[in-house]
Design a protein around this motif. Structure first.
Motif, short mmCIF file in Angstrom:
data_model
loop_
_atom_site.label_atom_id
_atom_site.label_comp_id
_atom_site.label_asym_id
_atom_site.label_seq_id
_atom_site.Cartn_x
_atom_site.Cartn_y
_atom_site.Cartn_z
N LEU A 1 0.83 -1.20 0.00
CA LEU A 1 0.00 0.00 0.00
C LEU A 1 0.86 1.26 0.00
O LEU A 1 0.55 2.24 -0.68
N MET A 2 1.97 1.22 0.74
CA MET A 2 2.81 2.41 0.86
C MET A 2 3.41 2.82 -0.48
O MET A 2 3.72 4.00 -0.69
N THR A 3 3.55 1.89 -1.41
CA THR A 3 4.04 2.27 -2.74
C THR A 3 3.01 3.17 -3.44
O THR A 3 3.39 4.07 -4.19
N LEU A 4 1.73 2.96 -3.16
CA LEU A 4 0.69 3.82 -3.73
C LEU A 4 0.63 5.16 -3.02
O LEU A 4 0.31 6.18 -3.63
N VAL A 5 0.96 5.16 -1.73
CA VAL A 5 1.02 6.43 -0.98
C VAL A 5 2.14 7.29 -1.57
O VAL A 5 1.97 8.50 -1.77
N GLU A 6 3.28 6.67 -1.87
CA GLU A 6 4.39 7.42 -2.46
C GLU A 6 4.01 8.03 -3.81
O GLU A 6 4.47 9.11 -4.17
N GLU A 7 3.17 7.34 -4.54
CA GLU A 7 2.75 7.82 -5.86
C GLU A 7 1.61 8.83 -5.79
O GLU A 7 1.19 9.36 -6.81
N GLY A 8 1.11 9.08 -4.58
CA GLY A 8 0.01 10.04 -4.43
C GLY A 8 -1.34 9.48 -4.79
O GLY A 8 -2.32 10.24 -4.89
N LYS A 9 -1.44 8.16 -4.94
CA LYS A 9 -2.72 7.55 -5.30
C LYS A 9 -3.58 7.21 -4.09
O LYS A 9 -4.78 6.97 -4.22
N VAL A 10 -2.95 7.17 -2.92
CA VAL A 10 -3.65 6.92 -1.66
C VAL A 10 -3.07 7.84 -0.60
O VAL A 10 -1.86 8.04 -0.54
N GLY A 11 -3.93 8.38 0.24
CA GLY A 11 -3.50 9.15 1.40
C GLY A 11 -3.77 8.36 2.66
O GLY A 11 -4.86 7.77 2.80
N LEU A 12 -2.81 8.32 3.57
CA LEU A 12 -3.01 7.55 4.79
C LEU A 12 -4.19 8.03 5.60
O LEU A 12 -4.85 7.24 6.30
N ASP A 13 -4.47 9.31 5.54
CA ASP A 13 -5.59 9.85 6.31
C ASP A 13 -6.83 10.09 5.46
O ASP A 13 -7.77 10.76 5.88
N ASP A 14 -6.84 9.49 4.25
CA ASP A 14 -8.05 9.51 3.43
C ASP A 14 -9.15 8.72 4.12
O ASP A 14 -8.88 7.68 4.76
N PRO A 15 -10.40 9.14 3.98
CA PRO A 15 -11.50 8.28 4.43
C PRO A 15 -11.53 7.01 3.60
O PRO A 15 -11.33 7.05 2.38
N VAL A 16 -11.75 5.88 4.23
CA VAL A 16 -11.87 4.63 3.49
C VAL A 16 -13.01 4.71 2.48
O VAL A 16 -12.94 4.11 1.40
N SER A 17 -14.02 5.51 2.79
CA SER A 17 -15.17 5.64 1.90
C SER A 17 -14.81 6.24 0.54
O SER A 17 -15.58 6.11 -0.42
N LYS A 18 -13.66 6.88 0.44
CA LYS A 18 -13.19 7.41 -0.86
C LYS A 18 -12.97 6.26 -1.84
O LYS A 18 -13.12 6.43 -3.05
N TYR A 19 -12.62 5.09 -1.32
CA TYR A 19 -12.31 3.93 -2.15
C TYR A 19 -13.40 2.86 -2.06
O TYR A 19 -13.59 2.10 -3.00
N ILE A 20 -14.06 2.81 -0.91
CA ILE A 20 -15.12 1.83 -0.68
C ILE A 20 -16.33 2.60 -0.16
O ILE A 20 -16.45 2.86 1.05
N PRO A 21 -17.24 3.04 -1.05
CA PRO A 21 -18.34 3.94 -0.66
C PRO A 21 -19.17 3.44 0.51
O PRO A 21 -19.72 4.25 1.29
N GLU A 22 -19.29 2.12 0.66
CA GLU A 22 -20.11 1.56 1.74
C GLU A 22 -19.64 1.99 3.12
O GLU A 22 -20.43 1.99 4.08
N PHE A 23 -18.37 2.39 3.25
CA PHE A 23 -17.86 2.81 4.55
C PHE A 23 -18.40 4.18 4.98
O PHE A 23 -18.24 4.56 6.14
N ALA A 24 -19.05 4.88 4.11
CA ALA A 24 -19.70 6.14 4.50
C ALA A 24 -20.93 5.87 5.36
O ALA A 24 -21.41 6.77 6.06
N GLU A 25 -21.40 4.62 5.34
CA GLU A 25 -22.61 4.26 6.09
C GLU A 25 -22.30 3.47 7.37
O GLU A 25 -23.21 2.97 8.01
N VAL A 26 -21.03 3.38 7.73
CA VAL A 26 -20.66 2.64 8.94
C VAL A 26 -21.26 3.33 10.17
O VAL A 26 -21.25 4.56 10.28
#
Length: 390
Positions: A102-127
Motif C-alpha cells: 500500500l505504501m508504494t501507492l502512498v508514495e505515488e500520491g494515489k492513496v493518502g493515509l488519512d483519506d476516508p476509506v469511503s473514498k475507495y469503498i463507498p459503503e464505509f460512508a454508512e458505517v
C-alpha cells in the motif's frame, strides 16, 4: 615404463574435471550459511518436547545470513525431514507485506493515509456505531493500525470487493481511533489497493513486492512442485501431548482461493529474509527499490500513541507492523524500535534496525495459546542474540 596414451588421456580428463568441479564445489560450500549450534539446541528442545514437529530458523545481520537451519520433521507420518527451504503458511505475517505494498501507492500520491476509506469503498460512508453514523470517517491509517473499530472474521469470502462491503456492514466495536483491537483492517486495505491501482490485489503484490525482491517461493497459490515443500500443520493434543495433523482456513487455497491480505501467503525463510533485508536497508535490496527511507520509517514508527496494543507487553503499532517500544519478556533481546509480526501457526519475523538484524522463525503449530508469546520464540531470539553479541 611409459604410460600408454590411453592412460595419459584418462588422467588428463580426470584432472580437467577436478579443475572445473573444485571451484564450483568450493563456491557451493562457501554459499552454505552457518548454523549457530546454540540456536539449534534452543529450538531442538521444543521439538523434543513435542511443542512443534520441526522448525526452520534464519538470522540475518548486516545484510548477510548468519544462521539458517532446518530441524525436526516437516511431516511426522512420512518421517520427512524439515529442510531449510521448506514452505510455510505464514498467516498474519502477510499483513506487513500488504501494508508495504500500500505504501508504494502512498508514495505515488494515489492513496493518502488519512483519506476516508469511503473514498475507495463507498459503503464505509454508512458505517455506524451504536446505530449512529460516525462524526469522523474511518481512515486508511486506522485500518492499518487496527484502531478503526472493525471486528469479526479475517476471511476473504468471494472477493475483496464483496468482503470489504460486508465488513462495512458490521457494527463497530468502538469509536475509531480510541482503542486497539486486532481486526480485518488489512483486508480493507487490500481492497483500497485494488481500487487505487486498478489491479487485483494479488497481482499488485506480485508486481510491487514479490517480483522485484525475487521472492520466488512466496505465493498465495503454491504450484504442484511447491506443494511438496509445504510443512504439515499440527495441533498439540491437550490430553496426550501428542502432535496431530490439523486443518485451518488460513492458507487453504482450496476453500479460500482469493488472495487474503491479512493471512494468505506461503513463504520460506530465505524469501522472508529478502523482505526484511529490504526494510532494514531503508527500502532497497540490490537493484530493487521498493520504498523510500521515509516511507519505511513511516511504516515502522509508533502510530498508536499511548493506546495499549499488541499481544505482548511493551509494544505499539506501526502501519501493519508491530513495533517494540519497551523490550521485555519475549522481546527482551530486541532493540527498541524493532518491527515485525507473528502468525497464527507460531511463525515470527522481526527486524532490529539498531543491530541490523532480523530473526525469522517458521513452524506450523495451530493451537499455540499466544504464538507471539511462545517460549520457542523467546528461546530462539535469545540464543541467536547471545551468540551474535559475543
Amino acid at each position: 615404463m611409459l604410460a600408454s596414451p590411453w592412460t595419459l588421456s584418462r588422467v588428463l580428463t580426470v584432472l580437467l574435471c577436478l579443475a572445473v568441479a573444485c571451484p564450483a564445489l568450493a563456491q557451493e560450500k562457501r554459499r552454505k550459511p552457518p548454523a549457530i549450534e546454540s540456536v539449534n539446541e534452543a529450538v531442538a528442545k521444543h521439538i523434543n518436547d513435542n511443542d512443534v514437529a520441526g522448525a526452520v530458523t534464519l538470522v540475518i545481520e548486516d545484510g548477510k545470513v548468519v544462521h539458517l537451519s532446518g530441524l525436526g520433521k516437516a511431516n511426522l507420518k512420512a518421517d520427512k525431514p524439515m529442510r531449510p527451504g521448506a514452505m510455510f503458511a505464514i498467516a498474519s505475517m502477510t499483513k506487513p507485506i500488504t501494508a508495504t505494498a500500500l505504501m508504494t501507492l502512498v508514495e505515488e500520491g494515489k492513496v493518502g493515509l488519512d483519506d476516508p476509506v469511503s473514498k475507495y469503498i463507498p459503503e464505509f460512508a454508512e458505517v455506524k456505531l451504536d446505530g449512529k453514523l460516525l462524526d469522523k470517517p474511518i481512515t486508511v491509517r486506522q485500518c492499518l493500525t487496527h484502531t478503526a473499530g472493525l471486528g469479526g472474521s479475517q476471511r476473504v469470502v468471494g472477493s475483496l470487493e464483496s468482503t470489504a462491503k460486508e465488513i462495512a456492514q458490521r457494527p463497530l466495536r468502538y469509536e475509531p481511533g480510541t482503542k486497539w483491537e486486532y481486526s480485518p483492517g488489512l483486508n480493507v486495505v487490500g481492497r483500497v489497493i485494488e481500487v487505487a491501482s486498478g489491479k487485483p490485489y494479488g497481482e499488485f503484490l506480485q508486481e510491487r513486492i514479490l517480483d522485484p525482491l525475487k521472492m520466488n517461493a512466496t505465493t498465495f497459490h503454491p504450484n504442484e512442485k511447491q506443494k511438496s515443500r509445504i510443512a504439515t500443520l499440527y495441533a498439540k493434543d491437550k490430553d496426550s501431548g501428542e502432535l496431530t495433523e490439523a486443518d485451518s482456513w488460513i492458507g487453504n487455497f482450496e476453500t479460500d482461493p482469493y488472495p487474503n491480505p491479512s493471512a494468505g501467503l506461503y513463504s520460506t525463510a530465505r524469501d522472508l529474509s529478502k523482505f526484511y533485508n529490504m526494510m532494514l536497508n531503508g527500502g532497497f535490496l540490490g537493484d530493487a527499490k521498493i520504498l523510500s527511507r521515509d516511507s519505511v520509517k513511516e511504516l515502522t514508527k509508533l502510530q498508536t500513541g499511548d493506546i495499549v496494543t499488541g499481544f505482548t507487553p511493551g509494544n505499539g503499532w506501526g502501519l501493519g507492523y508491530c513495533v517494540v517500544q519497551e523490550p521485555q519478556g519475549v522481546t527482551e533481546s530486541l532493540s527498541k524500535g524493532s518491527f515485525g509480526h507473528g502468525g497464527a501457526f507460531g511463525t515470527q519475523s522481526w527486524g532490529d534496525p539498531e543491530k541490523k538484524r532480523a530473526y525469522i522463525l517458521l513452524v506450523q503449530r495451530s493451537n499455540f495459546p499466544n504464538s507471539d508469546a511462545s517460549e520457542l520464540r523467546k528461546d530462539f531470539q535469545n540464543a541467536a542474540a547471545a551468540a551474535l553479541n559475543k
